[in-house]
Design a protein around this motif. Structure first.
Motif, PDB file in Angstrom:
ATOM      1  N   ALA A 166     -41.161 -16.933  47.007  1.00 32.13           N
ATOM      2  CA  ALA A 166     -41.346 -15.523  47.362  1.00 32.13           C
ATOM      3  C   ALA A 166     -40.354 -15.102  48.437  1.00 32.13           C
ATOM      4  CB  ALA A 166     -42.780 -15.290  47.828  1.00 32.13           C
ATOM      5  N   GLN A 167     -40.162 -15.957  49.448  1.00 33.57           N
ATOM      6  CA  GLN A 167     -39.217 -15.638  50.517  1.00 33.57           C
ATOM      7  C   GLN A 167     -37.782 -15.559  49.996  1.00 33.57           C
ATOM      8  OE1 GLN A 167     -39.835 -18.609  53.538  1.00 33.57           O
ATOM      9  NE2 GLN A 167     -41.858 -17.836  54.111  1.00 33.57           N
ATOM     10  N   ALA A 168     -37.494 -16.341  48.950  1.00 28.95           N
ATOM     11  CA  ALA A 168     -36.151 -16.318  48.366  1.00 28.95           C
ATOM     12  C   ALA A 168     -35.979 -15.190  47.359  1.00 28.95           C
ATOM     13  CB  ALA A 168     -35.865 -17.662  47.689  1.00 28.95           C
ATOM     14  N   GLY A 169     -37.058 -14.470  47.072  1.00 29.97           N
ATOM     15  CA  GLY A 169     -36.985 -13.416  46.074  1.00 29.97           C
ATOM     16  C   GLY A 169     -36.788 -13.954  44.678  1.00 29.97           C
ATOM     17  N   CYS A 170     -37.318 -15.151  44.431  1.00 32.86           N
ATOM     18  CA  CYS A 170     -37.107 -15.842  43.163  1.00 32.86           C
ATOM     19  C   CYS A 170     -38.384 -15.768  42.328  1.00 32.86           C
ATOM     20  CB  CYS A 170     -36.735 -17.298  43.436  1.00 32.86           C
ATOM     21  SG  CYS A 170     -36.329 -18.259  41.962  1.00 32.86           S
ATOM     22  N   PRO A 171     -38.367 -15.145  41.149  1.00 34.74           N
ATOM     23  CA  PRO A 171     -39.567 -15.062  40.326  1.00 34.74           C
ATOM     24  C   PRO A 171     -40.032 -16.444  39.866  1.00 34.74           C
ATOM     25  CG  PRO A 171     -37.654 -14.284  39.113  1.00 34.74           C
ATOM     26  CD  PRO A 171     -37.215 -14.471  40.528  1.00 34.74           C
ATOM     27  N   VAL A 172     -41.336 -16.637  39.792  1.00 32.89           N
ATOM     28  CA  VAL A 172     -41.929 -17.920  39.416  1.00 32.89           C
ATOM     29  C   VAL A 172     -42.496 -17.827  38.005  1.00 32.89           C
ATOM     30  CG1 VAL A 172     -43.676 -19.654  39.961  1.00 32.89           C
ATOM     31  CG2 VAL A 172     -42.473 -18.468  41.815  1.00 32.89           C
ATOM     32  N   LEU A 173     -42.110 -18.777  37.157  1.00 31.82           N
ATOM     33  CA  LEU A 173     -42.658 -18.907  35.814  1.00 31.82           C
ATOM     34  C   LEU A 173     -43.509 -20.173  35.766  1.00 31.82           C
ATOM     35  CD1 LEU A 173     -39.360 -18.292  33.803  1.00 31.82           C
ATOM     36  CD2 LEU A 173     -41.074 -16.585  34.423  1.00 31.82           C
ATOM     37  N   ARG A 174     -44.546 -20.152  34.984  1.00 36.71           N
ATOM     38  CA  ARG A 174     -45.384 -21.350  34.836  1.00 36.71           C
ATOM     39  C   ARG A 174     -45.039 -22.046  33.529  1.00 36.71           C
ATOM     40  NH1 ARG A 174     -51.281 -21.945  36.885  1.00 36.71           N
ATOM     41  NH2 ARG A 174     -50.306 -23.987  37.182  1.00 36.71           N
ATOM     42  N   ALA A 175     -44.808 -23.353  33.604  1.00 40.14           N
ATOM     43  CA  ALA A 175     -44.492 -24.113  32.400  1.00 40.14           C
ATOM     44  C   ALA A 175     -45.626 -24.040  31.385  1.00 40.14           C
ATOM     45  CB  ALA A 175     -44.202 -25.565  32.770  1.00 40.14           C
ATOM     46  N   LEU A 176     -46.846 -23.875  31.877  1.00 34.85           N
ATOM     47  CA  LEU A 176     -48.002 -23.769  30.984  1.00 34.85           C
ATOM     48  C   LEU A 176     -47.847 -22.613  29.997  1.00 34.85           C
ATOM     49  CD1 LEU A 176     -51.012 -24.356  33.406  1.00 34.85           C
ATOM     50  CD2 LEU A 176     -50.385 -25.771  31.456  1.00 34.85           C
ATOM     51  N   GLU A 177     -47.139 -21.564  30.409  1.00 33.85           N
ATOM     52  CA  GLU A 177     -46.986 -20.386  29.562  1.00 33.85           C
ATOM     53  C   GLU A 177     -46.154 -20.669  28.313  1.00 33.85           C
ATOM     54  OE1 GLU A 177     -45.168 -17.584  32.140  1.00 33.85           O
ATOM     55  OE2 GLU A 177     -46.847 -17.487  33.543  1.00 33.85           O
ATOM     56  N   ALA A 178     -45.386 -21.762  28.314  1.00 33.20           N
ATOM     57  CA  ALA A 178     -44.505 -22.056  27.184  1.00 33.20           C
ATOM     58  C   ALA A 178     -45.273 -22.347  25.907  1.00 33.20           C
ATOM     59  CB  ALA A 178     -43.592 -23.235  27.524  1.00 33.20           C
ATOM     60  N   SER A 179     -46.529 -22.755  26.029  1.00 32.39           N
ATOM     61  CA  SER A 179     -47.320 -23.054  24.826  1.00 32.39           C
ATOM     62  C   SER A 179     -47.522 -21.826  23.960  1.00 32.39           C
ATOM     63  CB  SER A 179     -48.671 -23.651  25.225  1.00 32.39           C
ATOM     64  OG  SER A 179     -49.406 -22.731  26.020  1.00 32.39           O
ATOM     65  N   ASP A 180     -47.337 -20.637  24.510  1.00 31.34           N
ATOM     66  CA  ASP A 180     -47.494 -19.394  23.751  1.00 31.34           C
ATOM     67  C   ASP A 180     -46.222 -19.000  23.003  1.00 31.34           C
ATOM     68  OD1 ASP A 180     -50.088 -19.147  24.746  1.00 31.34           O
ATOM     69  OD2 ASP A 180     -49.423 -17.987  26.485  1.00 31.34           O
ATOM     70  N   PHE A 181     -45.145 -19.758  23.195  1.00 26.43           N
ATOM     71  CA  PHE A 181     -43.862 -19.422  22.593  1.00 26.43           C
ATOM     72  C   PHE A 181     -43.558 -20.332  21.405  1.00 26.43           C
ATOM     73  CE2 PHE A 181     -43.563 -17.430  26.643  1.00 26.43           C
ATOM     74  CZ  PHE A 181     -42.623 -16.418  26.541  1.00 26.43           C
ATOM     75  N   GLU A 182     -42.846 -19.767  20.427  1.00 24.85           N
ATOM     76  CA  GLU A 182     -42.289 -20.590  19.360  1.00 24.85           C
ATOM     77  C   GLU A 182     -41.078 -21.331  19.901  1.00 24.85           C
ATOM     78  OE1 GLU A 182     -43.387 -21.115  16.192  1.00 24.85           O
ATOM     79  OE2 GLU A 182     -45.168 -20.047  16.922  1.00 24.85           O
ATOM     80  N   PRO A 183     -40.822 -22.551  19.409  1.00 21.20           N
ATOM     81  CA  PRO A 183     -39.655 -23.297  19.916  1.00 21.20           C
ATOM     82  C   PRO A 183     -38.349 -22.534  19.716  1.00 21.20           C
ATOM     83  CG  PRO A 183     -41.114 -24.747  18.675  1.00 21.20           C
ATOM     84  CD  PRO A 183     -41.624 -23.343  18.461  1.00 21.20           C
ATOM     85  N   TRP A 184     -37.507 -22.568  20.719  1.00 26.66           N
ATOM     86  CA  TRP A 184     -36.180 -21.946  20.659  1.00 26.66           C
ATOM     87  C   TRP A 184     -35.369 -22.640  19.568  1.00 26.66           C
ATOM     88  CZ3 TRP A 184     -31.059 -23.378  22.357  1.00 26.66           C
ATOM     89  CH2 TRP A 184     -30.193 -22.286  22.581  1.00 26.66           C
TER      90      TRP A 184
END
Length: 498
Positions: A166-184
């Motif tokens: 947050a202090q770096a202004g860097c958005p955080v993604l959760r690896a858990l969310e990848a299960s909702d995606f089709e493989p690239w």
């Protein structure tokens, strides 16, 4: 936040470096000595493909266990699929080739998949360890120009990691969310062998860490060097014991994947307990372990009186990060004769280790053990600085500073041209793909045995538990406090009672 753009745009090009100043005839003499004493070692390697390509090849040929941690095991097929789902998550978040992506949390199988996902997209990996304070996370992500932080933890999340992002202004993604995606479904975005692959931050004397950037060819060259010198096969199981911010963590989580072998991720709770570590090595069939000498000593101390056959399947113990004492090597050879002992040395700036030495009983006659001979495609030179500032080649037995050339030399420090120029030079000695020489700051000498002996630092850098620390960095941080007028830091060595 404003996107910093590709990392390559924030790296000093070769043309921006000075050529190492050497007196007439000295480049030729340095090369002659390196060739004569086998301080250069050339070998053709297949380093064109990224690691993910090997993983997918093994998945197609014979799917088998690839990586495991305390919670789950992934086959090669499952690892490749998870990497591609994470790549889809990252691309959806806008990650582009050449940009830096942070990976934060505890070491796990997910970190391996995350590295491969970043590799697929042609981006750069930068780790943020879950044990770091928020200020360290902030500094690393800010200086790296990370466009996102991928949080790999599934359970309790690190407050310091989230605060630092947050202090770096860097958005955080959760690896858990990848299960909702089709493989690239794209092809790996590897455009050239000099493409930056990862950035690791080391201690800096100004109070700011330095982000050392390693290229694809340097990383792959180091992985294959380990395969060659350790005679690794698909039957090997390598323990990943290193914190994510430690350079050896990279080869530990990738090297077996080239061969169809297995990575066993060891968490801190087990990794810091010698008895639990030994039990885990036996239970999981681990054949290669790498530890700092301090931990090797604790392991031997705590295994006194252990059942016969403990660590019986271990093929290699690799000591790295600190000087390996002769007395400790003697204890290992006497206590664990079935497992060879490798003394490894190398700077983060040169893709990790640049020398290997298999310790023998003959070495135990020396007061200081050799750090060995070069890995494949590394050039090592022992040079001394003359009164006029030029550098000259040292003969056998003379003490000088170690310079490294060859495929392994990295690109310098990200967004830091001044400190890059202080440590990296255009190579006047040999024509190599990197075109660079790295000034290590380490004093060495060439022994009659044809190996190098480490003699200490030429500056104020020290190593504590294998981690590089600049005393000047600690002083700089202390002096930021308004109540501190001046600060001096010294190292006091002691042996804790057990």
């Amino acid at each position: 936040m404003e996107r910093p753009g590709p990392a390559a745009d924030r790296l000093l090009p070769l043309s921006g470096l000075e050529e190492l100043p050497m007196r007439p005839g000295q480049p030729e003499r340095a090369r002659e000595l390196a060739v004569r004493h086998a301080m250069t070692r050339t070998r053709e390697l297949d380093i064109a493909d990224p690691v993910i390509t090997r993983v997918e090849r093994w998945a197609a040929e014979r799917d088998r266990p690839a990586v495991a941690d305390e919670r789950r095991r992934l086959t090669y097929g499952e690892l490749a699929e998870e990497a591609r789902r994470l790549a889809a998550l990252l691309e959806e978040a806008g990650v582009r080739p050449g940009e830096v992506v942070g990976v934060g949390g505890r070491r796990s199988a997910t970190v391996v998949a995350a590295f491969l996902a970043i590799e697929l997209l042609g981006a750069l990996y930068v780790p943020a360890d879950a044990t770091w304070p928020a200020a360290r996370v902030r500094d690393v992500l800010s200086q790296a120009g990370a466009v996102a932080l991928l949080d790999v933890d599934e359970g309790e999340r690190s407050p310091a990691l989230l605060e630092g992002a947050a202090q770096a202004g860097c958005p955080v993604l959760r690896a858990l969310e990848a299960s909702d995606f089709e493989p690239w479904t794209g092809k790996p975005r590897l455009h050239s062998l000099d493409q930056p692959r990862y950035v690791l931050f080391t201690s800096g004397s100004t109070g700011r860490p330095k982000g050392a950037v390693v290229e694809h060819r340097g990383m792959l060259n180091h992985l294959w060097a380990k395969v060659i010198d350790l005679e690794m096969t698909d039957a090997d199981v390598l323990a990943q014991t290193a914190p994510l911010g430690f350079d050896i963590s990279v080869w530990q989580m990738l090297c077996p994947l080239l061969l169809g072998g297995r990575v066993e991720v060891i968490g801190d709770e087990v990794g810091h307990d010698p008895v639990a570590l030994a039990r885990t090595v036996d239970e999981r069939g681990i054949t290669i372990v790498e530890l700092v000498p301090t931990m090797v000593r604790h392991l031997l101390d705590d295994l006194a009186g252990a059942p016969a056959g403990t660590l019986g399947g271990l093929r290699w113990m690799i000591a790295t990060g600190e000087e390996l004492p002769t007395e400790l090597a003697r204890r290992w050879l006497e206590t664990m004769p079935q497992a060879r002992l490798l003394n490894a040395y190398g700077p983060t700036e040169c893709s990790d280790d640049v020398t290997h030495h298999t310790v023998t009983h003959a070495d135990l006659e020396l007061r200081r053990l050799p750090i060995g001979t070069p890995i494949v495609n590394a050039d090592l030179y022992v040079l001394r600085q003359e009164d006029d500032g030029t550098w000259a080649a040292c003969e056998m037995g003379e003490v000088g500073e170690l310079f490294v050339g060859g495929l392994c030399v990295g690109r310098g420090y990200l967004g830091d041209p001044d400190r890059t120029r202080a440590a990296f030079f255009r190579d006047p000695i040999a024509d190599t793909p990197s075109g660079r020489l790295y000034k290590t700051g380490d004093a060495v000498r060439l022994l009659p045995t044809g190996t190098l002996q480490y003699l200490g630092r030429v500056d104020r850098q020290v190593k504590i538990a294998g981690v590089r620390m600049e005393l000047g960095e600690i002083e700089a941080v202390l002096q930021r406090h308004p109540a501190v007028a001046a600060a001096a830091v010294v190292v006091h060595e002691f042996t804790p009672s057990r």
